[in-house]
Design a protein around this motif. Structure first.
Motif, PDB file in Angstrom:
ATOM      1  N   GLY A 128       0.836  -1.198   0.000  1.00  0.00           N
ATOM      2  CA  GLY A 128       0.000   0.000   0.000  1.00  0.00           C
ATOM      3  C   GLY A 128       0.869   1.244   0.000  1.00  0.00           C
ATOM      4  N   THR A 129       0.368   2.282  -0.642  1.00  0.00           N
ATOM      5  CA  THR A 129       1.142   3.515  -0.768  1.00  0.00           C
ATOM      6  C   THR A 129       1.070   4.319   0.517  1.00  0.00           C
ATOM      7  OG1 THR A 129       0.647   3.601  -3.125  1.00  0.00           O
ATOM      8  CG2 THR A 129       1.457   5.634  -2.110  1.00  0.00           C
ATOM      9  N   VAL A 130       2.239   4.897   0.887  1.00  0.00           N
ATOM     10  CA  VAL A 130       2.297   5.818   2.020  1.00  0.00           C
ATOM     11  C   VAL A 130       2.202   7.237   1.472  1.00  0.00           C
ATOM     12  CG1 VAL A 130       3.672   6.669   3.943  1.00  0.00           C
ATOM     13  CG2 VAL A 130       3.649   4.222   3.422  1.00  0.00           C
ATOM     14  N   HIS A 131       1.213   8.010   1.928  1.00  0.00           N
ATOM     15  CA  HIS A 131       0.974   9.370   1.437  1.00  0.00           C
ATOM     16  C   HIS A 131       1.459  10.387   2.459  1.00  0.00           C
ATOM     17  CE1 HIS A 131      -1.627   8.288  -2.022  1.00  0.00           C
ATOM     18  NE2 HIS A 131      -1.949   7.248  -1.266  1.00  0.00           N
ATOM     19  N   LEU A 132       2.056  11.456   1.954  1.00  0.00           N
ATOM     20  CA  LEU A 132       2.426  12.607   2.795  1.00  0.00           C
ATOM     21  C   LEU A 132       1.793  13.844   2.189  1.00  0.00           C
ATOM     22  CD1 LEU A 132       5.777  13.439   4.483  1.00  0.00           C
ATOM     23  CD2 LEU A 132       4.486  15.213   3.331  1.00  0.00           C
ATOM     24  N   LYS A 133       0.962  14.503   2.963  1.00  0.00           N
ATOM     25  CA  LYS A 133       0.249  15.692   2.501  1.00  0.00           C
ATOM     26  C   LYS A 133       0.578  16.861   3.415  1.00  0.00           C
ATOM     27  CE  LYS A 133      -4.508  17.423   1.839  1.00  0.00           C
ATOM     28  NZ  LYS A 133      -5.941  17.096   1.982  1.00  0.00           N
TER      29      LYS A 133
END
Length: 699
Positions: free
Chosen positions: A589-594
């Motif tokens: 699964g992708t790790v998102h940083l916003k």
């Protein structure tokens, strides 16, 4: 008559024998105290120096690792872009920290200074420099740390850090060079405050000082090849201490050294032995004086008794002399009570307060209040009113019960209800004197109780967390020692030992980080105006994504995001959160940083950073404990970690006057939101921002 003379002589002989024994015991005790005082002074100094060299080693390691990262980055970019590489632009973008590394450049294969992050006047031939020539004869990719040299480009003394640039076919393509001002180290060493002759230095194993600080004097380039530490290091003793005269300035010092792992460098700290033993010398002289006084008293008493036996008829004169001696002893006791750090209250034959020493008045902050003449019941009520409710004073009657054996229990402790915490230990001694019935004494044990509590909590937690990896290491090592296995099995066991050892090292490293942050609070933080987007891009590029996993997905706004922060500490906090996101999503699964700017309508404008994973998630109970030390959401132990990462994140964010929020659902993933004050929140105008770069809540 002969029998009487013989009896007298025997009595006098026994009397002087007893005096000799007392004198021997007195001086033996004094010699033991002096020896212990010297040993304690040296032990304390050795412990302090060991801590200082550990701090200096960590400082040097961080500096050289940072330099090596810059060198490797420029090395790769130069092989990719060649002369098109713009080091000036990289400096402006913050990729190169010019405060630490003011000069960065490329020396081509001919030895000419080809590229630099600062303007170069004319052509500079550096082919004769040691930090260039060393890479001509070696294919090693190791970083070389030069002796301090006078830079031809800057005209300033500097330490040159270099690596060889090799083309894909192995040909020599030049050298990446990063300069460090030796003053960067000496200024740090000056903050350690080791006195006028105290010394801290960074030496190469060639015996030449890269940076050396004695008192307030900065030095570099000193020759110390004959110092004993280099012989110790050559014999494999990478850390140690000794006492000797300096080969540089002939000052005798207590020395502690540590070799830097991975570098041909050693950090060394030393204290002038005269400074170390100054208090010991004063105490020794005082002890000699006290021993001499006691010896004189013993001799005087023996002589007085001899005179008493010889002149029985002068009993009255002898009695008067004894009375004078008693008065002298009383004066000495009164003087001792006056200067004693412990509090004393004496009661007369009617059990009324007759004397209070200054230490008691100071402990209880009684000021000019008078207690002389009050009975013990009224005194007990007076002291009880000054105690905290959690530790009430039970009265002198309780102490009497303990003395008589009616009750047994632990020592009596009270906490005074006044500004600042103060814990006192109470004791009572009865007296057979006709003028003094009892003496109450109080000792300030505030520091002891705080240290005991902290030590107990730390030992319990650390021992619990270190026990599991230690058991694995011990068990596998014991099996390897007593059983024969094939190479594959041995390697598997050794791999387990290595993994558990690394886990223990990580726990200790993060414990030291937490201890340093808690002890120094924001004093080690360097708050500057940070442009968040470049920091996050660099973080995403540099983060070692696990095999088979997607890179960190960034979602950033087009406009710049500015905030006041310590960039290194903020990067450490973000790395801890990102690392957890990957570790606790083992199925992918992708790790998102916003990142985004909070609206002005919010309680206070600022910047928010949110990291989201698609991992195992947490229950509500686990979320509530996520920032506790050593707490881990995965109790199986299959996911590596120390349980300290989020504790460090919480400390760093709170010292930035920010907030940390966790949102998680079991089985679907976790979202961590970090919100920090923006630049505008902290200062009303740019002039103030330059004058004071701390967050408003910390200013």
């Amino acid at each position: 008559m002969p029998t009487s003379v013989s009896h007298y002589r025997r009595t006098v002989w026994l009397l002087w024998l007893a005096a000799a024994v007392l004198l021997g015991l007195t001086w033996w005790h004094v010699f033991a105290l002096v020896s212990d005082s010297r040993a304690n002074a040296l032990a304390n100094a050795e412990r302090d120096l060991a801590n200082l060299t550990r701090v200096s080693q960590e400082h040097a390691n961080r500096t050289f690792r940072g330099a090596d990262q810059v060198i490797r980055f420029i090395q790769a970019r130069y092989l990719e872009l060649g002369q098109q590489l713009d080091l000036t632009a990289l400096s402006k973008q913050g990729v190169i920290d010019t405060e630490i590394f003011p000069q960065v450049g490329i020396i081509d294969a001919r030895g000419m200074y080809a590229l630099a992050n600062r303007p170069i006047t004319g052509k500079l031939d550096l082919s004769d420099r040691e930090h260039f020539k060393v890479h001509l004869t070696s294919n090693s990719d190791a970083m070389f740390v030069s002796q301090p040299v006078l830079g031809r480009a800057t005209g300033k003394w500097s330490i040159q850090l270099t690596r060889r640039i090799s083309r894909p076919n192995g040909d020599f393509a030049g050298v990446v060079v990063v300069s460090i001002d030796p003053g960067y180290f000496t200024r740090f060493y000056q903050e350690l405050k080791l006195g006028q002759q105290g010394m801290v230095a960074l030496y190469g194993l060639d015996g030449v000082a890269r940076a050396r600080n004695v008192g307030n004097r900065e030095e570099f380039g000193s020759q110390a090849q004959d110092a004993p530490m280099f012989a110790h290091i050559a014999q494999g003793q990478l850390e140690g201490h000794y006492t000797s005269k300096s080969v540089v300035d002939q000052v005798e010092r207590l020395i502690h050294y540590r070799k830097l792992p991975g570098y041909a460098l050693v950090v060394v700290a030393g204290l002038d032995t005269r400074t170390v033993l100054a208090n010991h010398t004063t105490a020794k002289e005082a002890l000699w004086l006290q021993a001499a006084i006691v010896s004189l008293l013993i001799l005087a008493l023996a002589a007085a008794l001899t005179r008493y036996l010889w002149q029985v008829r002068k009993a009255m004169a002898t009695r008067q002399q004894a009375q004078r001696q008693t008065e002298e002893r009383n004066a000495q006791l009164n003087a001792i009570f006056e200067v004693s750090p412990d509090g004393f209250v004496s009661f007369d034959a009617d059990k009324r307060v007759s004397y209070i020493n200054p230490a008691f008045r100071h402990m209880t902050t009684m000021g000019t209040e008078t207690l002389e003449g009050v009975d013990e019941s009224e005194f007990s009520r007076w002291l009880a009113r000054r105690c905290a409710a959690s530790t009430p004073f039970l009265g002198l009657s309780e102490l009497h019960a303990q003395l008589s054996g009616e009750r047994t229990g632990q020592r009596m402790l009270i906490e005074l209800d006044q500004q600042g915490k103060r814990v006192l230990q109470l004791g009572l001694r009865r007296s057979a004197s006709s003028t003094v019935s009892q003496i109450l004494y109080l000792r300030d044990v505030t520091h002891e109780t705080e240290v005991d509590q902290l030590k107990s909590e730390f030992l319990a937690t650390a021992a619990h967390e270190l026990r599991t990896p230690m058991a694995s290491i011990f068990g596998y090592a014991e099996v390897l020692l007593h059983e024969d296995f094939d190479a594959t099995t041995q390697r598997e066991f050794l791999s387990t030992i290595y993994t558990q050892s690394r886990l223990m090292a990580n726990i200790l490293t993060e414990l030291l980080d937490l201890a340093r942050i808690e002890a120094r609070r924001d004093k080690d933080f360097n708050y500057t105006r940070v442009d968040l987007q470049p920091l996050l891009w660099d973080l995403a590029k540099a983060y070692p994504t696990p095999p088979g996993r997607d890179m960190l997905a960034l979602e950033l706004p087009p406009q710049p995001l500015y905030l006041m922060a310590d960039a290194d500490k903020l990067r450490q906090a973000l790395l801890n959160v990102i690392s957890n996101a990957y570790k606790y999503s083992p199925h992918g699964g992708t790790v998102h940083l916003k990142a985004w700017s909070r609206l002005p309508s919010a309680q206070s404008p600022g910047v928010c950073i949110e990291i989201t994973d698609q991992g195992i998630g947490m229950t509500a109970e686990q979320q509530a404990r996520a920032c506790e030390r050593f707490y881990r959401a995965d109790p199986s132990g299959k996911i590596p970690g120390t349980g300290l990462g989020m504790s460090i994140v919480k400390e760093i964010i709170e010292l930035h006057h920010g907030t940390l929020q966790l949102h998680s659902s079991l089985g679907t993933g976790t979202r961590v939101r970090l919100c920090l004050p923006s630049h505008a929140t902290l200062r009303g105008n740019t002039t103030a921002a330059r004058a004071d770069t701390r967050p408003a809540a910390l200013a």
